[in-house]
Structures are given as C-alpha cells and as structure tokens.
Motif scaffolding. Structure first.
Motif, short mmCIF file in Angstrom:
data_model
loop_
_atom_site.label_atom_id
_atom_site.label_comp_id
_atom_site.label_asym_id
_atom_site.label_seq_id
_atom_site.Cartn_x
_atom_site.Cartn_y
_atom_site.Cartn_z
N ASN A 156 0.83 -1.22 0.00
CA ASN A 156 0.00 0.00 0.00
C ASN A 156 0.85 1.26 0.00
O ASN A 156 0.61 2.20 0.77
CB ASN A 156 -0.95 0.02 1.20
N THR A 157 1.86 1.26 -0.85
CA THR A 157 2.80 2.38 -0.89
C THR A 157 2.87 2.95 -2.31
O THR A 157 2.90 2.19 -3.28
CB THR A 157 4.20 1.94 -0.45
N VAL A 158 2.88 4.26 -2.40
CA VAL A 158 3.08 4.93 -3.69
C VAL A 158 4.40 5.69 -3.62
O VAL A 158 4.79 6.20 -2.56
CB VAL A 158 1.91 5.87 -4.02
N TYR A 159 5.10 5.72 -4.73
CA TYR A 159 6.41 6.33 -4.80
C TYR A 159 6.41 7.46 -5.82
O TYR A 159 5.65 7.46 -6.77
CB TYR A 159 7.47 5.29 -5.22
N LEU A 160 7.31 8.40 -5.61
CA LEU A 160 7.56 9.45 -6.59
C LEU A 160 9.06 9.55 -6.79
O LEU A 160 9.77 10.03 -5.91
CB LEU A 160 6.98 10.80 -6.15
N GLN A 161 9.53 9.03 -7.91
CA GLN A 161 10.95 9.14 -8.26
C GLN A 161 11.16 10.47 -8.95
O GLN A 161 10.54 10.73 -9.99
CB GLN A 161 11.36 7.98 -9.18
N MET A 162 12.03 11.29 -8.39
CA MET A 162 12.27 12.62 -8.91
C MET A 162 13.70 12.74 -9.38
O MET A 162 14.63 12.64 -8.58
CB MET A 162 11.97 13.68 -7.83
N ASP A 163 13.89 12.91 -10.67
CA ASP A 163 15.21 13.04 -11.27
C ASP A 163 15.38 14.42 -11.88
O ASP A 163 14.41 15.14 -12.10
CB ASP A 163 15.40 11.96 -12.35
N SER A 164 16.63 14.76 -12.18
CA SER A 164 16.94 16.06 -12.78
C SER A 164 16.26 17.20 -12.02
O SER A 164 15.63 18.08 -12.62
CB SER A 164 16.50 16.08 -14.26
N LEU A 165 16.40 17.17 -10.73
CA LEU A 165 15.72 18.16 -9.90
C LEU A 165 16.25 19.57 -10.15
O LEU A 165 17.45 19.77 -10.43
CB LEU A 165 15.86 17.80 -8.43
N LYS A 166 15.34 20.53 -10.04
CA LYS A 166 15.64 21.94 -10.27
C LYS A 166 15.32 22.73 -9.01
O LYS A 166 14.47 22.30 -8.21
CB LYS A 166 14.80 22.47 -11.42
N PRO A 167 15.93 23.88 -8.82
CA PRO A 167 15.60 24.70 -7.65
C PRO A 167 14.10 25.00 -7.56
O PRO A 167 13.56 25.08 -6.45
CB PRO A 167 16.42 25.97 -7.88
N GLU A 168 13.44 25.14 -8.67
CA GLU A 168 12.00 25.43 -8.66
C GLU A 168 11.14 24.24 -8.22
O GLU A 168 9.94 24.37 -8.04
CB GLU A 168 11.52 25.95 -10.02
N ASP A 169 11.76 23.08 -8.02
CA ASP A 169 11.04 21.93 -7.47
C ASP A 169 10.96 22.00 -5.95
O ASP A 169 10.29 21.18 -5.32
CB ASP A 169 11.72 20.62 -7.88
N THR A 170 11.67 22.95 -5.36
CA THR A 170 11.65 23.10 -3.91
C THR A 170 10.23 23.38 -3.41
O THR A 170 9.59 24.34 -3.84
CB THR A 170 12.57 24.25 -3.48
N SER A 171 9.74 22.51 -2.55
CA SER A 171 8.36 22.60 -2.05
C SER A 171 8.17 21.61 -0.93
O SER A 171 9.01 20.73 -0.71
CB SER A 171 7.34 22.23 -3.14
N VAL A 172 7.04 21.71 -0.25
CA VAL A 172 6.55 20.62 0.58
C VAL A 172 5.71 19.72 -0.32
O VAL A 172 4.82 20.21 -1.02
CB VAL A 172 5.72 21.13 1.76
N TYR A 173 6.02 18.45 -0.32
CA TYR A 173 5.32 17.48 -1.15
C TYR A 173 4.33 16.69 -0.30
O TYR A 173 4.68 16.18 0.76
CB TYR A 173 6.31 16.54 -1.82
N TYR A 174 3.10 16.59 -0.80
CA TYR A 174 2.03 15.89 -0.10
C TYR A 174 1.51 14.75 -0.95
O TYR A 174 1.35 14.91 -2.17
CB TYR A 174 0.86 16.84 0.17
N CYS A 175 1.21 13.63 -0.32
CA CYS A 175 0.46 12.62 -1.04
C CYS A 175 -0.99 12.69 -0.61
O CYS A 175 -1.31 13.17 0.48
CB CYS A 175 1.03 11.22 -0.86
N ALA A 176 -1.86 12.23 -1.49
CA ALA A 176 -3.29 12.35 -1.26
C ALA A 176 -4.00 11.17 -1.91
O ALA A 176 -3.52 10.59 -2.88
CB ALA A 176 -3.81 13.66 -1.84
N LEU A 177 -5.16 10.85 -1.36
CA LEU A 177 -5.97 9.75 -1.86
C LEU A 177 -7.33 10.27 -2.28
O LEU A 177 -7.97 11.02 -1.54
CB LEU A 177 -6.14 8.69 -0.77
N ARG A 178 -7.74 9.85 -3.46
CA ARG A 178 -9.07 10.20 -3.96
C ARG A 178 -9.84 8.94 -4.21
O ARG A 178 -9.35 8.03 -4.89
CB ARG A 178 -8.94 11.00 -5.26
N ARG A 179 -11.06 8.87 -3.68
CA ARG A 179 -11.89 7.69 -3.86
C ARG A 179 -12.67 7.81 -5.17
O ARG A 179 -13.84 8.15 -5.19
CB ARG A 179 -12.84 7.50 -2.69
N GLY A 180 -12.00 7.57 -6.23
CA GLY A 180 -12.60 7.63 -7.55
C GLY A 180 -11.57 7.15 -8.54
O GLY A 180 -10.40 7.08 -8.23
#
Length: 124
Positions: A77-101
């Motif tokens: 029950n795990t989702v992943y986000l592989q982030m490559d070639s990162l840029k300064p503009e990718d700087t953020s708080v990252y949230y995961c979320a679930l939608r029942r649809g």
C-alpha cells in the motif's frame, strides 16, 4: 479512515534525485487514485502526479513530465515518486493524497485524505 505518511524528502543539489514514499494504512481501500501535490512557500498547492491504484494509469503535471515517475506497490500500500533532474523550482513541501474515484483529477479539492507533507529542497 485512511492515514497517509510521506517520507524521503531532503536536500539535494540541482540535477540530483530523490525518491518519495507514501504509505497508506488504516481503513483498507480497493481502488481510487493516489496523487502527489506540492506547495512552495506562498504559493498554491499544485498537482504533480497521480496514479490509478487498480489499472496503473498515470498522469503528470507539465512542470515534471519527463523527470518524475509515480509508481505503486499494492502489496505494501505504498506509492512512490521518483524525482530526477531536480531543479531549484522543485523546492516545495510534497504531499500525497488519496481520492476515492477512478479519475486522476488534478484538483486538490477532490482528494479525500492527505499526508502531513515532506520537504524537498533543491539548491543551485
């Protein structure tokens, strides 16, 4: 109720990579969409990527296409986000979320459960 817990954030130099994880627990779910959003300081929370839990279909925001990959592991029950070639503009708080649809929607208001967020900082 479903709990979502993100991990894997941190600091990296531009061009580097990070992998975020989001573990779902609590009330089991048989479908739905898992999404990643991000929110930079003083900005809106934007859609990054989403995956349909059943069929594996994916969708990406324009800013990350070709650089980020979303995947899921049904057994854990795990989702992943592989982030490559990162840029300064990718700087953020990252949230995961679930939608029942089944539709991978980019609107944050359509998601039912949220994690607490994990900070990603990319330096130039």
């Amino acid at each position: 109720q479903v709990q979502l817990v993100e991990s894997g954030g941190g600091s990296v130099q531009a061009g580097g990579s990070l992998r975020l994880s989001c573990a779902a627990s609590g009330r089991t779910f048989s479908g739905g969409v898992m999404g990643w959003f991000r929110q930079a300081l003083g900005k809106e929370r934007d859609f990054v990527a989403g995956i349909n839990w059943i069929n594996g279909n994916t969708k990406y925001g324009d800013a990350v296409k070709g650089r980020f990959i979303i995947s899921r592991d049904a057994a854990s029950n795990t989702v992943y986000l592989q982030m490559d070639s990162l840029k300064p503009e990718d700087t953020s708080v990252y949230y995961c979320a679930l939608r029942r649809g089944g539709v991978i929607n980019t609107q944050r208001t359509l998601y039912d459960y949220w994690g607490q967020g994990t900070q990603v900082t990319v330096s130039s």
